[in-house]
Scaffold this motif. Structure first.
Motif, PDB file in Angstrom:
ATOM      1  N   SER A 372      19.493  55.712  74.049  1.00  0.00           N
ATOM      2  CA  SER A 372      20.058  55.542  75.391  1.00  0.00           C
ATOM      3  C   SER A 372      20.996  56.706  75.697  1.00  0.00           C
ATOM      4  N   PHE A 373      21.362  56.856  76.942  1.00  0.00           N
ATOM      5  CA  PHE A 373      22.274  57.921  77.321  1.00  0.00           C
ATOM      6  C   PHE A 373      23.611  57.772  76.608  1.00  0.00           C
ATOM      7  N   ASP A 374      24.097  56.539  76.488  1.00  0.00           N
ATOM      8  CA  ASP A 374      25.365  56.305  75.791  1.00  0.00           C
ATOM      9  C   ASP A 374      25.279  56.716  74.327  1.00  0.00           C
ATOM     10  N   GLU A 375      24.140  56.439  73.695  1.00  0.00           N
ATOM     11  CA  GLU A 375      23.966  56.822  72.290  1.00  0.00           C
ATOM     12  C   GLU A 375      23.907  58.336  72.139  1.00  0.00           C
ATOM     13  N   THR A 377      25.258  60.475  74.150  1.00  0.00           N
ATOM     14  CA  THR A 377      26.616  60.963  74.421  1.00  0.00           C
ATOM     15  C   THR A 377      27.482  60.876  73.180  1.00  0.00           C
ATOM     16  N   LYS A 378      27.414  59.736  72.511  1.00  0.00           N
ATOM     17  CA  LYS A 378      28.228  59.528  71.314  1.00  0.00           C
ATOM     18  C   LYS A 378      27.801  60.454  70.182  1.00  0.00           C
ATOM     19  N   MET A 379      26.477  60.652  70.016  1.00  0.00           N
ATOM     20  CA  MET A 379      25.971  61.453  68.912  1.00  0.00           C
ATOM     21  C   MET A 379      26.116  62.950  69.153  1.00  0.00           C
ATOM     22  N   TYR A 380      25.989  63.388  70.425  1.00  0.00           N
ATOM     23  CA  TYR A 380      25.913  64.829  70.676  1.00  0.00           C
ATOM     24  C   TYR A 380      26.826  65.305  71.811  1.00  0.00           C
ATOM     25  N   PHE A 381      26.627  64.788  72.998  1.00  0.00           N
ATOM     26  CA  PHE A 381      27.213  65.401  74.179  1.00  0.00           C
ATOM     27  C   PHE A 381      28.731  65.380  74.219  1.00  0.00           C
ATOM     28  N   ALA A 382      29.330  64.293  73.707  1.00  0.00           N
ATOM     29  CA  ALA A 382      30.784  64.145  73.780  1.00  0.00           C
ATOM     30  C   ALA A 382      31.525  64.863  72.657  1.00  0.00           C
ATOM     31  N   LYS A 383      30.786  65.464  71.724  1.00  0.00           N
ATOM     32  CA  LYS A 383      31.442  66.125  70.585  1.00  0.00           C
ATOM     33  C   LYS A 383      31.898  67.534  70.950  1.00  0.00           C
TER      34      LYS A 383
END
Length: 383
Positions: A372-375, A377-383
């Motif tokens: 999902s987009f949230d997953e 984000t947590k795994m890659y985009f927000a880092k």
């Protein structure tokens, strides 16, 4: 002595069939692509739509036959089945080798690529072993004579092979032997190292003697060495032909070219993007899973709006078909075009997704298991 040879052949053939079946079952879609090549060669395009289903059945058949041979169950039926299979594949690999119609048989998938002649030699060895097993089938001892245990073991092997093939088909290969695997640097795999030798060619001339009518073919080197060009009776007829005499260095990725609808090359720009880049791959939009595409499209939209992540769709469909598909599906991603062969290698799904960063494949997913987009984000985009 015969008993030892029999046991060796039984174990060797059994393990090889299981290994071959599992390697192909690890990538049934890839094996299906290979079968489509054979269907085209033998003028049976009507089977192309069933290629993946046939591929899965063949994988299961190989695994089950190999296991039953090791177990020693149903000796007559199993050795007969093995004999039919190996005769068929020996014929197939001979045709491929002799007529150069398929450059790789796909016997062991992309894990161990074999040339047609190597495949044919392998099949000849197996043919001898299987004929020996068939002639001595009554001497094969089963691990158990209990009918219930035999049926149970057969059911376990059959169920496992079917479930394994279905899992890899509906997800992605567990072991990825293709150049676009996770962790691969695409720009590096497309480079030719400094000092690497290129392919060596000879220019072949078709020569004809105007007086005698004699014809012959000679290379450009012989043409100059013999100074035949000084003889006015000899003339070059037709166009010269290039003949490969020595294979040079070949990059692992040699056929990837990404363009827009007008033909402008965007390969370097897209695969060397230093930031996260979502690459959606649908080599054939007509057959792509629309539910999966809608899910991926929503992720791409959110990724761009919230993190300014570029998303592109790669396809081999025509620009006209892609434009109509994009409007109907309300696609957000930019659309680019590439040949179907590299697109099929990028991800075994239609559609599938690659997450690139600085040309490296960070991860990739089948449309059935895209996070999902949230997953993401947590795994890659927000880092």
């Amino acid at each position: 002595m015969n008993k030892a040879v029999l046991n060796f052949c039984r174990i060797f053939v059994g393990i090889l069939f299981i290994f071959s079946g599992l390697i192909k079952a690890n990538d049934p879609l890839g094996f299906g692509y290979k079968l489509q090549e054979y269907f085209e060669v033998f003028h049976m395009p009507f089977l192309s739509g069933m290629a993946t289903g046939i591929a899965i059945l063949l994988c299961v058949f190989e695994i089950v036959l190999g296991a039953l041979l090791l177990f020693g169950f149903w000796r007559k039926q199993v050795t007969t089945g093995l004999l039919v299979v190996i005769i068929f594949f020996t014929f197939l690999t001979f045709v491929s080798a002799a007529f150069k119609v398929v450059t790789s048989c796909g016997c062991f998938g992309d894990a161990i690529p074999l040339t047609p002649w190597q495949s044919f030699s392998k099949d000849l060895v197996l043919l001898v072993m299987i004929v020996f097993l068939f002639r001595n089938r009554d001497k094969i001892n089963p691990v158990t004579n209990h009918a219930g245990w035999q049926s149970a073991l057969f059911a376990i092997v059959l169920t496992f092979s079917l479930m394994f093939s279905q899992f890899t088909y509906s997800r992605l290969p567990i072991l990825d032997f293709l150049p676009y695997k996770v962790g691969a640097s695409l720009p590096e795999l497309m480079k030719i190292p400094a000092g690497a030798k290129p392919d060596e060619y000879l220019i072949m001339y078709n020569m004809k003697n105007k007086e005698t009518g004699e014809t012959k073919v000679m290379s450009d080197k012989d043409y100059l060495k013999t100074e035949i060009w000084k003889d006015d009776n000899w003339e070059i007829i037709g166009d010269p032909e290039s003949k490969l005499i020595k294979k040079g260095y070949e990059p692992k990725i040699k056929d990837l070219q990404i363009t827009d609808a007008s033909g402008t090359d965007y390969t370097k720009e897209l695969i060397e993007n230093p930031y996260y880049n979502l690459v959606i791959v649908a080599y054939n939009l007509k057959d792509s899973n629309e539910e999966g595409m809608a899910k991926i499209n929503a992720i791409a939209l959110n990724a761009t709006e919230q993190f300014n992540i570029r998303s592109v769709l790669l396809t081999s469909s025509s620009a006209q078909d892609a434009d109509a598909y994009s409007k109907r599906m309300k696609l957000f991603s930019e659309i680019f075009y590439a040949d179907a062969v590299p697109l099929k290698s990028m991800v075994r799904a239609n559609p599938g997704v690659l997450l690139l960063k600085n040309g490296v494949v960070v991860n990739k997913w089948h449309y059935n298991n895209v996070p999902s987009f949230d997953e993401l984000t947590k795994m890659y985009f927000a880092k």
